[in-house]
Design an enzyme around this catalytic site. Sequence first.
Site, PDB file in Angstrom:
ATOM      1  CB  CYS A   1      13.511 -21.521  11.708  1.00 59.91           C
ATOM      2  SG  CYS A   1      13.037 -21.354  13.435  1.00 59.91           S
TER       3      CYS A   1
ATOM      4  CG  ASP B   1      10.236   3.902   3.086  1.00 56.73           C
ATOM      5  OD1 ASP B   1      11.350   4.357   2.768  1.00 56.73           O
ATOM      6  OD2 ASP B   1       9.855   3.824   4.262  1.00 56.73           O
ATOM      7  CB  SER B   2       8.684   7.809  -0.855  1.00 61.45           C
ATOM      8  OG  SER B   2       7.613   7.956   0.081  1.00 61.45           O
ATOM      9  N   GLY B   3      10.054   7.846   2.196  1.00 60.23           N
ATOM     10  CA  GLY B   3      10.265   8.766   3.295  1.00 60.23           C
ATOM     11  C   GLY B   3       8.974   9.398   3.781  1.00 60.23           C
ATOM     12  N   GLY B   4       7.913   9.273   2.984  1.00 62.13           N
ATOM     13  CA  GLY B   4       6.646   9.904   3.346  1.00 62.13           C
ATOM     14  C   GLY B   4       6.098   9.404   4.675  1.00 62.13           C
ATOM     15  CG  PHE B   5       4.657   5.480   7.189  1.00 61.44           C
ATOM     16  CD1 PHE B   5       3.275   5.585   7.271  1.00 61.44           C
ATOM     17  CD2 PHE B   5       5.337   4.871   8.230  1.00 61.44           C
ATOM     18  CE1 PHE B   5       2.585   5.083   8.364  1.00 61.44           C
ATOM     19  CE2 PHE B   5       4.656   4.368   9.334  1.00 61.44           C
ATOM     20  CZ  PHE B   5       3.277   4.469   9.393  1.00 61.44           C
TER      21      PHE B   5
ATOM     22  CB  CYS C   1      11.847 -24.751  15.395  1.00 63.49           C
ATOM     23  SG  CYS C   1      10.630 -23.439  15.689  1.00 63.49           S
TER      24      CYS C   1
ATOM     25  CG  HIS D   1       9.927 -19.100  14.941  1.00 62.47           C
ATOM     26  ND1 HIS D   1       9.719 -20.392  14.508  1.00 62.47           N
ATOM     27  CD2 HIS D   1       8.703 -18.591  15.216  1.00 62.47           C
ATOM     28  CE1 HIS D   1       8.424 -20.652  14.541  1.00 62.47           C
ATOM     29  NE2 HIS D   1       7.784 -19.576  14.968  1.00 62.47           N
TER      30      HIS D   1
ATOM     31  CG  ASP E   1       6.527  -2.906   4.443  1.00 64.41           C
ATOM     32  OD1 ASP E   1       5.508  -2.445   3.883  1.00 64.41           O
ATOM     33  OD2 ASP E   1       7.113  -2.316   5.364  1.00 64.41           O
TER      34      ASP E   1
ATOM     35  CB  CYS F   1       9.223 -24.553  12.557  1.00 68.83           C
ATOM     36  SG  CYS F   1      10.022 -23.015  11.992  1.00 68.83           S
TER      37      CYS F   1
ATOM     38  N   GLY G   1      -1.127   4.742   3.923  1.00 63.65           N
ATOM     39  CA  GLY G   1      -1.875   5.474   4.934  1.00 63.65           C
ATOM     40  C   GLY G   1      -2.793   4.609   5.767  1.00 63.65           C
TER      41      GLY G   1
ATOM     42  CD  GLN H   1      -1.690   8.070   1.509  1.00 59.78           C
ATOM     43  OE1 GLN H   1      -2.589   7.909   2.349  1.00 59.78           O
ATOM     44  NE2 GLN H   1      -0.448   7.593   1.677  1.00 59.78           N
TER      45      GLN H   1
ATOM     46  CG  ASP I   1       2.946   8.474   0.588  1.00 56.93           C
ATOM     47  OD1 ASP I   1       4.093   8.687   1.036  1.00 56.93           O
ATOM     48  OD2 ASP I   1       2.245   7.533   0.965  1.00 56.93           O
TER      49      ASP I   1
END
Lengths: 374, 374
Positions: free
Chosen positions: A307, A94-98, A310, A335, A267, A305, A217, A190, A148
């Site tokens: 994993c 990511d860009s750091g904006g969030f 499980c 899991h 994500d 499952c 956003g 945005q 952003d």
Amino acid sequence: MSQFSYQLLSQDLETGARRGVFSTPHGTVQTPAFMPVGTQGTVKGVTIDQVAATGAEMILGNTYHLALRPGHETVRRLGGLHGMTLWEGPILTDSGGFQIFSLESIREITEQQATFRSHIDGSIVQLTPEHSIEIQESLGSDVAMVLDHVVALPAPRSTVVDAMERSIRWAGRCLNAATRDDQARFAIVQGGLEAELRIQCAKELATMDFEGFAVGGLSVGEAPSEMYRITAATCPHLPADKPRYLMGVGRPIDLLESIARGIDLFDCVMPTRNGRNAMAFTDRGNVKIRNATYREDTRPLEEHCPCLACRHSLGYLRHLFVAKEMLGPILLTIHNLTYYQRVMSEARAAIENNTFAQYVREKKAGWGMVDELP
Amino acid sequence: MSQFSYQLLSQDLETGARRGVFSTPHGTVQTPAFMPVGTQGTVKGVTIDQVAATGAEMILGNTYHLALRPGHETVRRLGGLHGMTLWEGPILTDSGGFQIFSLESIREITEQQATFRSHIDGSIVQLTPEHSIEIQESLGSDVAMVLDHVVALPAPRSTVVDAMERSIRWAGRCLNAATRDDQARFAIVQGGLEAELRIQCAKELATMDFEGFAVGGLSVGEAPSEMYRITAATCPHLPADKPRYLMGVGRPIDLLESIARGIDLFDCVMPTRNGRNAMAFTDRGNVKIRNATYREDTRPLEEHCPCLACRHSLGYLRHLFVAKEMLGPILLTIHNLTYYQRVMSEARAAIENNTFAQYVREKKAGWGMVDELP
């Protein structure tokens, strides 16, 4: 010729959900896809082999965190995010904006840059669109996000418009600053909760030379139905031949509802964070592992499952959390990540079979949710 | 016919160090061997597959902790320690004697039983030799340790003698209480730091029907040379056709010095605990991973080490600890356990080749230690 491409393989006839493949210098990603979050250069609680074993094909790193610690120049000298983590597949940063938006630090945003305090040592940090790209080029991710301007909602229309327009200008500055051919740039739409602004933003960004587009956003406190509405309004105005990424989303139901509205990539920290906090995602809904009813339960968390969690009994998983053993968070993280990948895998198959809407209805029934599909 | 046996394969000509194999219902253990400690039914910080990948063949569980939480009846209903943890090899459980001694709780020891307060909820718990065996039979370990009376050192001779004699009587009560053919019982030699008492205790226990013998009550603050002296005095009086276990020991050098004096089995929390605390064992001595000199070090912790930690750079390992990420403790636990297993593997080869003393000298040189071998 670009080292990146998105191929639309098929579309669900009823919903329009997209089944595709995103190609990068570090391999391909079958979409719709969920990217586990490795904020500080590690998906919390698991080894890189365990991440791969969940079926994940692409992971995410956080520019803000990595720039502060260990520092992007250090990451570069340690071989970039790939060399450091040993993750062999594609990585998105990511860009750091969030983070600037979400971390409770003093922050000021001007046309030139964002200014904020480090959450680690309180020092003043300044971030420009150009610097965000420079950092991400040092990190060596396959996909860099543009910086952003995210605003808290609800906000006055003028504030939302101002941030949206600045985000478009900053997206252009990011494109101009980029130097690496082996790194794709994704723009971020945005515009708050106003469909009109979102559409305007999407149309303007679509004219620019990006390899992918994100809806940003959202998932910041608004109702899920609002998020679905904005996603549905935005996607038709994004290029069909580029991947679409809904940032920071979400619950399994949010992924499916958003896939139905045209999203390809996701994500979220939810599977890892909830796993560390003893909450498991399953086909029968959320399971709180500490519940005393599981004390002597010899059944696995989920039959079928594959994993590691499980393979153990529910009673053992509960014991690990009650005894505060690291293995509890480790196993439940495995899991939950496996569960998210399984849902994505099932979703891809359902799109191929033109049964996606039916698939979502069945999932919701298992989760105990009323059908909210339009 | 017993389901347990110890076969002495060879002995180092110079030191007498023993190379053997210990057979149990859950498989064999090549000795000398180090058992990782799984106090609460998990080797802290790692999955059971990761424990096996370090080369460990036998692990340990703590009766005291498991009896309090989740409770030995719960462990039994969850399939015993094997069913719960999915460890397929042999498991040894201690008796609770050392925890009663070491945990700072009100305790009273009479001829009948030990009485102490639970460290979890403060409730009064009573433990007899018979009850310790009953608990260990519920846990389903391959080897049960007898309940012993451990005293803090230094102590008046009369106190040491009293505890030693009680430990012998309790050992007999444990034998009488045992009902499982698939569980071996190991006696524990006590007697403080007086060789004469240790020899007396060893001789008396050797007349009883145990499948193995431990040296207990050491590594409780005495000088290493004292521990080596007592071990050297004790081992010749233990049956040569049974395994010998030095409880709670120790540093890699302690393992080698004790092997030279006739010990076959070890357990210790040191590799796992130190790993969680950013201290790595290596052939060049202890490495403090947080050291700033490793910030941009692209080398692995140890060349030629096959563990997952050593596939990463030192700089990355340092970053994980500085950023307080779980993966730091996870990776260093894996490395330290792998290191201990590697030292044991090398020791076994050196004994077979009659080069054990030379091997120990080389190890000490690498660790920066003066040669202390007699």
